[in-house]
Design a protein around this motif. Structure first.
Motif, PDB file in Angstrom:
ATOM      1  N   PRO A  22       3.802  10.279   2.456  1.00 60.15           N
ATOM      2  CA  PRO A  22       3.653  10.061   1.001  1.00 60.15           C
ATOM      3  C   PRO A  22       3.709   8.591   0.579  1.00 60.15           C
ATOM      4  O   PRO A  22       2.995   8.181  -0.319  1.00 60.15           O
ATOM      5  N   ASP A  23       4.539   7.788   1.227  1.00 62.22           N
ATOM      6  CA  ASP A  23       4.671   6.374   0.864  1.00 62.22           C
ATOM      7  C   ASP A  23       4.162   5.485   2.003  1.00 62.22           C
ATOM      8  O   ASP A  23       4.785   4.493   2.363  1.00 62.22           O
ATOM      9  N   ALA A  24       3.006   5.837   2.535  1.00 65.67           N
ATOM     10  CA  ALA A  24       2.436   5.117   3.676  1.00 65.67           C
ATOM     11  C   ALA A  24       2.215   3.646   3.356  1.00 65.67           C
ATOM     12  O   ALA A  24       1.844   3.288   2.235  1.00 65.67           O
ATOM     13  N   ASP A  25       2.440   2.822   4.353  1.00 66.95           N
ATOM     14  CA  ASP A  25       2.177   1.389   4.215  1.00 66.95           C
ATOM     15  C   ASP A  25       0.705   1.064   4.429  1.00 66.95           C
ATOM     16  O   ASP A  25       0.218   0.047   3.948  1.00 66.95           O
ATOM     17  N   GLY A  26       0.017   1.921   5.163  1.00 66.14           N
ATOM     18  CA  GLY A  26      -1.406   1.720   5.406  1.00 66.14           C
ATOM     19  C   GLY A  26      -2.095   3.044   5.658  1.00 66.14           C
ATOM     20  O   GLY A  26      -1.530   3.925   6.307  1.00 66.14           O
ATOM     21  N   HIS A 115      -8.557   0.755  10.677  1.00 62.20           N
ATOM     22  CA  HIS A 115      -8.659   0.841   9.218  1.00 62.20           C
ATOM     23  C   HIS A 115      -7.288   0.967   8.568  1.00 62.20           C
ATOM     24  O   HIS A 115      -7.041   0.363   7.520  1.00 62.20           O
ATOM     25  N   ALA A 116      -6.389   1.740   9.166  1.00 60.07           N
ATOM     26  CA  ALA A 116      -5.030   1.880   8.621  1.00 60.07           C
ATOM     27  C   ALA A 116      -4.292   0.545   8.676  1.00 60.07           C
ATOM     28  O   ALA A 116      -3.619   0.149   7.714  1.00 60.07           O
ATOM     29  N   ILE A 117      -4.430  -0.155   9.788  1.00 58.43           N
ATOM     30  CA  ILE A 117      -3.759  -1.447   9.926  1.00 58.43           C
ATOM     31  C   ILE A 117      -4.404  -2.485   9.006  1.00 58.43           C
ATOM     32  O   ILE A 117      -3.707  -3.305   8.398  1.00 58.43           O
ATOM     33  N   TYR A 118      -5.706  -2.430   8.865  1.00 65.97           N
ATOM     34  CA  TYR A 118      -6.398  -3.330   7.929  1.00 65.97           C
ATOM     35  C   TYR A 118      -5.871  -3.103   6.503  1.00 65.97           C
ATOM     36  O   TYR A 118      -5.589  -4.066   5.779  1.00 65.97           O
ATOM     37  N   GLN A 122      -3.988  -5.864   4.222  1.00 64.69           N
ATOM     38  CA  GLN A 122      -4.481  -6.216   2.886  1.00 64.69           C
ATOM     39  C   GLN A 122      -3.362  -6.092   1.847  1.00 64.69           C
ATOM     40  O   GLN A 122      -3.232  -6.938   0.968  1.00 64.69           O
ATOM     41  N   LYS A 123      -2.575  -5.038   1.953  1.00 67.29           N
ATOM     42  CA  LYS A 123      -1.487  -4.793   0.990  1.00 67.29           C
ATOM     43  C   LYS A 123      -0.362  -5.810   1.116  1.00 67.29           C
ATOM     44  O   LYS A 123       0.313  -6.114   0.138  1.00 67.29           O
TER      45      LYS A 123
END
Length: 152
Positions: A22-26, A115-118, A122-123
């Protein structure tokens, strides 16, 4: 079921890390218009840049599910830079192989990880050596089901 080894079947029948954070970083979503498979990978990263949790949701065949399951297992506990070194060929190796017509599933998992790490980078405003040259809009290197990916 002679096409698949026991490890692939285990990850297909009993996939690890299925779900959402729910609170994913990426979050990375990647799919292939050729085969219709779609993967979502989400990561949680601690202050030391270690991936403490990752989850996946995959719409696709058994090889796609097994590749996603193995990829998330390989990511847990690794630093972001270490996770960026996971490639389609390392996923296939860890699975003990995939039929040649299903190797593209490992490529999808490889791209979903990146893509998740990208998204995380970015965040957070972080840069990673493993993302140099990565283009999140490039979807041109997913092979057809009967083509082997370049890395494998």
């Amino acid at each position: 079921m002679g096409l698949y080894n026991d490890k692939v079947m285990d990850h297909f029948m009993h996939p690890r890390n299925v779900g959402e954070i729910p609170d994913a970083d990426g979050t990375g979503v990647y799919g292939s218009p050729v085969c219709g498979d779609m993967m979502q990978v989400q990561i949680k990263v601690d202050d030391n840049d270690v991936i403490t949790d990752c989850k996946f949701k995959t719409f696709g065949c058994g090889s796609a599910i097994a590749s996603s399951s193995m990829a998330t297992e390989m990511m847990k506990g690794k630093t972001v830079e270490e996770a960026l070194k996971i490639s389609n060929s390392t996923i296939v190796d860890e699975l003990g192989g995939l039929p040649s017509q299903k190797l593209h599933c490992s490529v999808l998992a490889d791209h979903a990880i990146k893509h998740a790490i990208y998204d995380y980078a970015q965040k957070t405003g972080k840069t990673y050596e493993g993302l140099k040259g990565f283009d999140p809009t490039d979807h041109g290197d997913i092979p057809d089901e009967d083509e082997a990916p370049e890395e494998v």
